[in-house]
Design a protein around this motif. Structure first.
Motif, PDB file in Angstrom:
ATOM      1  N   ASN A 242       0.780  -5.750   3.148  1.00 19.37           N
ATOM      2  CA  ASN A 242      -0.585  -6.130   3.541  1.00 19.37           C
ATOM      3  C   ASN A 242      -0.722  -7.614   3.850  1.00 19.37           C
ATOM      4  O   ASN A 242      -1.395  -7.990   4.805  1.00 19.37           O
TER       5      ASN A 242
ATOM      6  N   ASP B  42       5.002  -6.970  -1.645  1.00 16.32           N
ATOM      7  CA  ASP B  42       4.488  -5.599  -1.677  1.00 16.32           C
ATOM      8  C   ASP B  42       5.065  -4.803  -0.507  1.00 16.32           C
ATOM      9  O   ASP B  42       4.895  -5.207   0.643  1.00 16.32           O
TER      10      ASP B  42
ATOM     11  N   THR C  78      -4.117  -9.456  -2.633  1.00 12.53           N
ATOM     12  CA  THR C  78      -3.664  -9.916  -1.320  1.00 12.53           C
ATOM     13  C   THR C  78      -4.721 -10.798  -0.655  1.00 12.53           C
ATOM     14  O   THR C  78      -4.399 -11.872  -0.136  1.00 12.53           O
TER      15      THR C  78
ATOM     16  N   ASP D  91       2.447 -12.772  -3.518  1.00 15.38           N
ATOM     17  CA  ASP D  91       1.535 -11.623  -3.583  1.00 15.38           C
ATOM     18  C   ASP D  91       2.311 -10.422  -4.110  1.00 15.38           C
ATOM     19  O   ASP D  91       3.314 -10.024  -3.524  1.00 15.38           O
TER      20      ASP D  91
HETATM   21 MG    MG Z   1      -2.140  -6.147  -2.076  1.00 16.61          MG
END
Ligand code: MG
Ligand code: ADP
Length: 270
Positions: A45, A41, A18, A126
């Motif tokens: 994050n 995700d 991330t 990500d």
């Molecule tokens: Mg991450």
């Protein structure tokens, strides 16, 4: 022109997927390129790193993948940064189960991103710390490859064969363009001999793929997310910022064969 799409994957958590997707994205955007960051995700994050509270959003990647909403409806635009975000939410945790029942379940993300691909130069995905259906979707959507962050620690390469196997399978079955576009060494600690050993080992294993720029362990990089900022806005003079700026220049040089102009960091902003 359509975007070059990269995903940031490693099924290990905490290796700076991330941090790398967000901050590399910020510097590539700062060089004038249009960048979309996609947070796949369920822990969101990347979304919170950009100062966005997933609970306040009316639509997220979940609605796009599962409910068939348009990507535009879920986009969060940060014009200030030249960086857009397709945010995640905790709903995504259940998405893998729901996706399993959908047709072409591995291509849902690729199909969604195709609808906005002409609006960006780069799309950075990500990935969550697993090799599940969300990660497979990212690998399938990645037109220009996967970038693997590796933490400079003992057994850094352990477990990577699982990821490499998954990459190979996705290449054979779902995305014949999938390549390993880069390996980024992160959280390097110059005070230990071990760090250098890992650097040498990773370079031996991935001689062409490994970026020369090494990201040092830097406390500013770990502080920036709690302020909802990229390192570019939080601490542009820090060693971590300099490293991600250098990585962005090396990345653009590798991909475009072009030198990237970066804005001069001014101490007043740090
Ligand atoms: Mg991450
Ligand atoms: P992943 O996405 O692979 O799980 P993260 O990017 O969330 O990993 O990084 C894990 C933790 O390490 C986070 O708290 C992050 O702020 C911190 N971190 C990442 N890179 C660095 C670095 N170079 N120096 C110090 N802390 C870092």
């Amino acid at each position: 022109m359509t975007a070059r799409i990269y995903c940031f994957a490693n099924q290990k958590g905490g290796v700076a997927k991330t941090t790398t997707a967000v901050n590399l994205g910020a510097y590539v955007a700062a060089s004038g390129r249009r960048v979309l960051l996609v947070d796949t995700d369920p822990q969101s994050n990347a979304t919170t790193c950009l100062g966005i509270n997933p609970r306040t959003l009316s639509a997220t990647l979940y609605d796009v993948l599962i409910e068939g909403r348009a990507v535009q409806e879920a986009l969060t635009l940060t014009e200030r940064l030249n960086l857009d975000l397709l945010p995640s939410s905790t709903d995504l945790a259940g998405a893998e189960v729901e996706m399993a029942g959908l047709l072409a379940r591995e291509r849902l993300l690729a199909r969604s991103l195709a609808t906005v691909s002409d609006k960006y130069d780069y799309i950075f995905i990500d990935e969550p710390p697993s090799l599940g259906l969300l990660t497979i979707n990212g690998l399938t959507a990645a037109t220009h490859g996967v970038i693997i962050p590796v933490q400079c620690e003992y057994l850094a390469l352990e477990g990577l064969s699982l990821l490499l196997n998954t990459v190979r399978q996705v290449r054979e079955i779902l995305n014949d363009r999938l390549v390993i576009a880069g390996v980024v060494l992160t959280m390097y600690d110059a005070r230990t001999n071990l760090g250098q050993e890992v650097v040498d080992e990773v370079n031996r294993f991935f001689p062409k793929e490994t970026f020369q720029t090494i990201i040092p362990r830097n406390v500013r990089l770990s502080e920036a997310p709690s302020h909802g900022q990229t390192i570019l806005s939080y601490a542009p003079m820090s060693a971590g910022a300099m490293a991600y700026q250098a990585l962005a220049q090396e990345f653009i040089q590798r991909v475009e064969g072009a030198h990237a102009r970066m804005p001069q960091p001014s101490p007043a902003r740090s």
